[in-house]
Each structure stands twice: as C-alpha cells, then as structure tokens.
Design a protein around this motif. Structure first.
Motif, short mmCIF file in Angstrom:
data_model
loop_
_atom_site.label_atom_id
_atom_site.label_comp_id
_atom_site.label_asym_id
_atom_site.label_seq_id
_atom_site.Cartn_x
_atom_site.Cartn_y
_atom_site.Cartn_z
N GLN A 179 0.85 -1.18 0.00
CA GLN A 179 0.00 0.00 0.00
C GLN A 179 0.89 1.24 0.00
OE1 GLN A 179 -1.61 -1.18 3.59
NE2 GLN A 179 -2.99 -2.69 2.77
N PHE A 439 -3.46 8.72 9.31
CA PHE A 439 -3.51 7.59 8.39
C PHE A 439 -3.73 6.29 9.15
CE2 PHE A 439 -1.89 4.96 4.82
CZ PHE A 439 -2.61 5.54 3.79
N VAL A 444 -8.62 5.69 7.13
CA VAL A 444 -8.42 5.15 5.79
C VAL A 444 -9.69 4.44 5.31
CG1 VAL A 444 -7.12 3.43 4.48
CG2 VAL A 444 -5.93 4.96 6.05
N PHE A 451 -5.42 3.28 -1.72
CA PHE A 451 -4.08 3.76 -1.42
C PHE A 451 -2.99 2.86 -1.98
CE2 PHE A 451 -7.07 5.25 1.75
CZ PHE A 451 -6.83 6.62 1.75
N THR A 496 -1.23 10.25 1.92
CA THR A 496 -0.47 9.09 2.37
C THR A 496 0.86 9.57 2.96
OG1 THR A 496 0.69 8.82 0.27
CG2 THR A 496 -1.47 7.75 0.49
N ARG A 528 5.27 1.78 5.73
CA ARG A 528 4.71 3.01 5.17
C ARG A 528 5.49 4.23 5.62
NH1 ARG A 528 -0.37 2.85 1.88
NH2 ARG A 528 0.96 4.45 0.98
#
Length: 662
Positions: A179, A439, A444, A451, A496, A528
C-alpha cells in the motif's frame, strides 16, 4: 535503410504519417497537401508536387517498364518513322536524334530530381526516426537518472537515501505491491534534491505566520458578560463517543447546552469504543476541579446525580436521547423545543453517544464565547499527562533554555521545570516540525479511498467498514457512491505518508529538520514510514523520546497517549497536517492560533490541488513540483476570520473567541 527512393520506404513514410495523425483527415489526396515528413521536406525545398504524384513509387529497372523505357520507345519510334528519305531523312535523323537526346535529358533530369527528393526525404525520415527513438529512450531512462547521478557524484549520503527507498520498492515488486502508491520516482528525486542541497531555499514563512495580520488578534474568550446559571431546570448527563478529540468537542457542546437549557451538568463520561478500546474517563484526562471551578460563573456542574435520580430507569421514562434522535449540528431552537420539555418533566436527560450535535451558526454571541472558553481555558490535562508532556517537550526542543509560547497552557507549572532543567545549557534551542499523519485504519477505511494496495487492501478495508462502520457499508450497497478516483481528485482522501514527505521536501524542509510524528499507528505498519525515515533521519515519535518506563502509565489508554501527541503538536515551532478534516489537526491548529500570538504557523495542504500535482508524478520535474506545491500550500496561509458555520475550535479568529487590537 536505402537512400535511393525505394518504393517500400516511400510507402512506409506514407503510413507513418497517417498513424501519427498527420494525414489528410479524410480529405482526398489530390486536394489536401501532404503533412508527412517527406512533404514537409519537399515544401522546404520548394517543390509543389501534389501528394498523389509524389507518392508514386519509382521502380528499379528490373521491376518492369519504367518512365525511361517509355521515353526511349517514344524517341525510337520518331527516329524509325523518319529514316526512309535522303537528305531529308538525314536531317530528319539529326532532328530525331536531337529530339531523342532532349527527351532523354528531360526524363533524366526528372528522374534525377525525383530521386534526389526521395533520397533527401529518406534522410530526413531517418533523422526523424532517430530523434523519436532518442526521445523514447530518454523517457525510459528518466526514472533511472537519479541512480546514474548517484554513481557519478560519489555522494554516500545521497546513495544511502535513494537506495534505501528503492530497495523497499523492489522488495515488494517481486510479489504483491504494498500500500505505497506509485511515488518511487518522485521520492528518488526528492532524496537527490535534499542530499545534494539542490532544493530551493526554504521559504521564510515556513516557521512563521503572516505576523502583522495574525498578531492583531488576541484571546478574549475568558471575558464574561452574564450572571451565573443556577441550573434549576434539571440535570444533564452526557456520555461522549469517539476518541479524545471528538470527546473534547462533545464536552464543550454539552457545556453550552446546559447553559442554554438552564440545567446542571454532571461531569461528562466517555463511552467505551471498540475502535479506541480505552476505558479512560474524564478525570483520567482532564482536571475535574479546574473544569468545575473555572466554569462556575457560567453553569452549575456536579460530579454525580442526586441519589433520588440515580435509581430512575431513564430509558423507561424516555430521558435517554441518542445521536439518532438529534440531527448533526442541530440549532439551539431544536433543544429548546424538543429537549427542554423532557428535562422539565423528568428532571434529567441523558445524551448517549453525544458528539457533534450543536451547530456553530446561528448561535447567540455569549453561548459561542462559552464554547471557546471551555475549549481553550477550562480543559486542562491532569498532572501525570502534563508532567510527561513536559518531558516530551524538553527532549523535542533540545537545549532549550526557556519554555515555549504555549508550554504554560499545555503543561502548566511543569513548563518551569523545562526551563530549570535547561537553564545551564548554552547550545541554541532546536526548532522542530510536528506532523500529524492521520492515516490510521479507521480514517483510511472511512474515507472510501484507495491507497495502492490493490484487491487485498480493498477487501481488508471493506471488512473493517462492515465491523466498525455498518451504516457506511449499508449505504454503499444501496447507493452509488463516488469512485475512489473522484474522491481523490476532489481532495477528499487523506494524504499518504509518501505524499506527505513529498510535500515537506518540496516546501523546503531539509534533511536536518527535526520532525515529530503524531499518530504512530499507521495503516500498513512500519513499511509506510520508510520514505519519511529515509529522507528525514531526525524523525521522532513519543515512543522514541520517552522511555518504556515513562510511557508505561499510558499504555492501553489511547486517549491519554493522544493527549501527549496533542501537546507535542501544539507546542511545535511549525505544525503540518495531512488531513484538515481530522479533529486533532483542527483542535491543534485552533489552539496555536488562539495562544500563539501570530508566531505559530500551521501548514494546511490544499488536497485537491495536491492531488492534481501528484497525478503528474511520472513526468513532472522536481523544480516544477516544488513551485506548484509551494503555491498550493501558500494559498492556505492567509489570515482571515472564521467562515460562517465553521468550527470555532479550528477558526477562533472571530469576535466571540478573539478580539482585534487594530
């Protein structure tokens, strides 16, 4: 490739022109000039040969009759027909011979000219093909350009940054794509710009607001112009839902409603949430005594219901009111019409699951001011949160010899401990940027956006919505909702982590910037945060700065941990949000405006504009990206009064909360 006007090449040029959209658009060849490369060259050389004739192939001698052979037969026929008489025939032969030579020269010139034109056309065609091929190869190599510059520059810092980012991407390319979106190219460009110092100098307003207009507003919500409320119409119970920030808004609304209905407010309680999983109550987060005493001139507040009311079955007597019974942002008239009769009849009303259920406009001046007074003055964190918050600020500021502008309002008397601890340190205090990454999985999932996680991500978020947002799931089955692409293009999706770091790099925050990230439970986990930690090695969280022992009293209490994030973000030298709709970002930015004196800048992204910029990520150059991002963010830094019907917690610059000094 032949340069002799080979018919196969001529046909190929014709087809290429049509394929490129440069042909005649349906108009006859005889009436429309050729727009192929060959025609362009012929036009520049002065030829006005029609396309139909120019395109006629010039066969080689072994491929059948040619225009030469036809001319020879014509000359020979003239010669033969004149060869039978004496002097006349001799003269005739001479004349025929001259005619034959003239015809031959004429045809030869025509053939040579045609061949030369065809040869030049082929040369130009070859050059055009070469340029096109070169252009395509440059596009192919563009994404790898940073790697080549890394090899040639020998900059180890640059290499480590870019390689670390690329390795993460390659790791997932072998299987399903994580993602992460598709920002590998832009992140590499950002890493190069930051490591090489090629990014434009940081704008001066990164660490400051437009001071003159911002400093002309001063806090004044603490001013009162009414008599205390006796609360004689009954008691109001409130059980607020959501996380710490939603609960804070609910408490302020409950205070206003108690004043509106001339009721006594029982200290609010917090509803246990399956999302937050926190059993914290009001007294675990806020100072009860300060809350009660500070608001005594406004409303009457007690800690518990009188004994005679505690035994009542509130559901049976119709005194329980849920959010389903109250429209979102209901006007004061609704409460006077529908809630006051219940209160007068039963002596008590319980608002269960109470949240954002009071409008910001229209509302009487003093009630709006009471709302601001509650948020900015009456709600102070308990001592254990203030003490740990002070430790957090001390470590964030590093060697700071005095407390910050907002430290006193956030951590109370513990701000002096920060000053005492650092008074003997001579190093310059370090500034830090706070970044709220909204996030988490609830945000989300609720956004209905995508994403970059593909089918697996969609299934995971849909399962989460079915459990935690059943109404949203039902709505999606009965109503055609906007597509994720549309939501993103309109700016409805949270940024993001990859988009956030690109925004910061484009704004001019360099690699030495100390960044405090609030909200560490990022959807997608540590991977992430790769882009952030690679480009900004001085990134920290409360978990990094506080020891396990110092954090232990707050573990499993998400609202109390959120209070520490609130302190770290609000006291920062600059605050950047990634989703302006989140309650934490809204409350933090408003708090900084109210107490900041025009010296506490907040960076609000225009997500709609940024979405348009991010869609160009496969082709846009870094300098252009910088310019467009800075322009998009700069437009959100104007100082203006609260827009109608907007939150006073986020926009306190209004006459009810703040006063103008000019």
């Amino acid at each position: 490739m032949s340069f002799s006007g080979d018919p196969s090449n001529a046909d190929q040029d014709e087809q290429t022109g049509a394929d490129d959209g440069l042909a005649d658009n349906g108009v006859s060849d005889q009436s429309e000039p050729d727009t192929s490369w060959s025609s362009f060259v012929n036009t520049r050389l002065g030829s006005n040969t029609p396309r139909s004739r120019q395109a006629s192939p010039v066969p080689s001698p072994g491929l059948g009759p040619t225009r030469f052979s036809r001319s020879d037969r014509f000359a020979n026929s003239i010669y033969d027909s004149s060869s039978t008489s004496g002097l006349g025939s001799l003269w005739g032969r001479k004349q025929h011979l001259k005619a034959h030579q003239r015809a031959k020269k004429k045809v030869g010139r025509a053939w040579y000219g045609k061949k030369r034109v065809k040869g030049l056309a082929a040369v130009i065609g070859l050059l055009g093909f070469f340029l096109l091929f070169n252009w395509m190869m440059l596009l192919r190599l563009q994404d790898h350009g940073v790697d080549e510059r890394e090899r040639s520059s020998g900059n180890s810092s640059l290499a480590s940054v870019s390689v670390s980012i690329r390795k993460e991407w390659r790791k997932f390319d072998k299987g399903k794509r994580p993602q992460k979106g598709n920002y590998g190219r832009m992140l590499a460009l950002a890493a190069h710009a930051l490591a090489e110092g090629q990014s434009k100098a940081a704008p001066k307003d990164l660490w400051q607001e437009p001071f003159i207009p911002a400093s002309s507003w001063k806090p004044c919500a603490d001013q009162r112009n009414w008599e205390p409320n006796e609360g004689k119409n009954g008691y109001i119970l409130v059980t607020a839902n959501g996380g710490m920030n939603q609960q804070r808004v609910a408490v302020c609304n409950a205070v206003v409603i108690a004043r509106l209905l001339n009721a006594t407010l029982v200290v609010p309680k917090f509803l246990y949430s399956s999302v937050w999983r926190d059993v914290s109550q009001f007294g675990d987060i806020y100072q009860e005594e300060h809350f009660i005493n500070y608001l005594t001139p406004d409303i009457r507040i007690v800690k518990e219901l009188p004994e005679e009311l505690q035994s009542l079955d509130l559901n049976a007597i119709g005194s329980i009111v849920t959010d389903e019974d109250i429209g979102k942002e209901a006007k004061p008239s609704f409460y006077l019409k529908n809630i006051l009769p219940i209160l007068l009849k039963n002596g008590v009303v319980h608002f269960l699951g109470f949240g954002n259920r009071l409008a910001f406009d229209p509302i009487p001046f003093e009630l709006q001011r009471l709302r601001c007074r509650c948020n900015f003055h009456a709600l102070q964190f308990v001592s254990k949160i203030q003490e740990t918050g002070a430790l957090l600020l001390q470590r964030l500021h590093q060697n700071k010899g005095h407390s910050g502008l907002l430290d006193h309002y956030l951590v109370g008397s513990y701000a002096k401990e920060i000053e005492k601890e650092n008074q003997n340190r001579t190093k310059k205090a370090s500034r830090y940027l706070a970044l709220h990454l909204r996030f988490e999985i609830d945000m989300v999932a609720h956004s209905l956006c995508e994403f970059g996680g593909g089918v697996e991500e969609r299934q995971e978020l849909e399962a989460y919505r079915e459990t935690h947002f059943p109404a949203l799931t039902l709505l999606s089955k009965t109503t055609k909702l906007p597509s994720p692409q549309f939501l993103r293009s309109e700016g409805f999706c949270p940024l993001t982590p990859e988009e956030s770091v690109l925004m910061l790099a484009a704004l001019g925050f360099n690699r030495k910037t100390r960044i405090f990230v609030a909200g560490s439970q990022i959807y997608g986990g540590r991977s992430r945060l790769t882009a952030l930690t690679s480009l900004y090695p001085k990134l920290v969280t409360k978990e990094n700065l506080l020891s396990p022992t110092e954090l232990q009293p707050f573990m499993n209490f998400s609202s109390q941990l959120a209070a520490l994030d609130f302190i770290g973000c609000t006291a920062s030298d600059a605050f950047a949000m990634t989703d302006s709709g989140s309650q934490l970002s809204s409350l933090v930015s408003g708090y900084r405006i109210y107490f900041g004196g025009g010296k506490m800048p907040t960076i609000r992204p225009n997500k709609r504009r940024l979405a348009n910029i991010f869609t160009k990520n496969s082709t846009i150059e870094w300098r252009i990206f910088e310019q467009r991002v800075r322009k998009a963010v700069r437009q959100t830094k104007h100082v203006h009064t609260r827009p109608k019907a907007r939150s006073v917690y986020r926009y306190p610059r209004c006459k009810e909360c703040m006063c103008r000094t000019d």
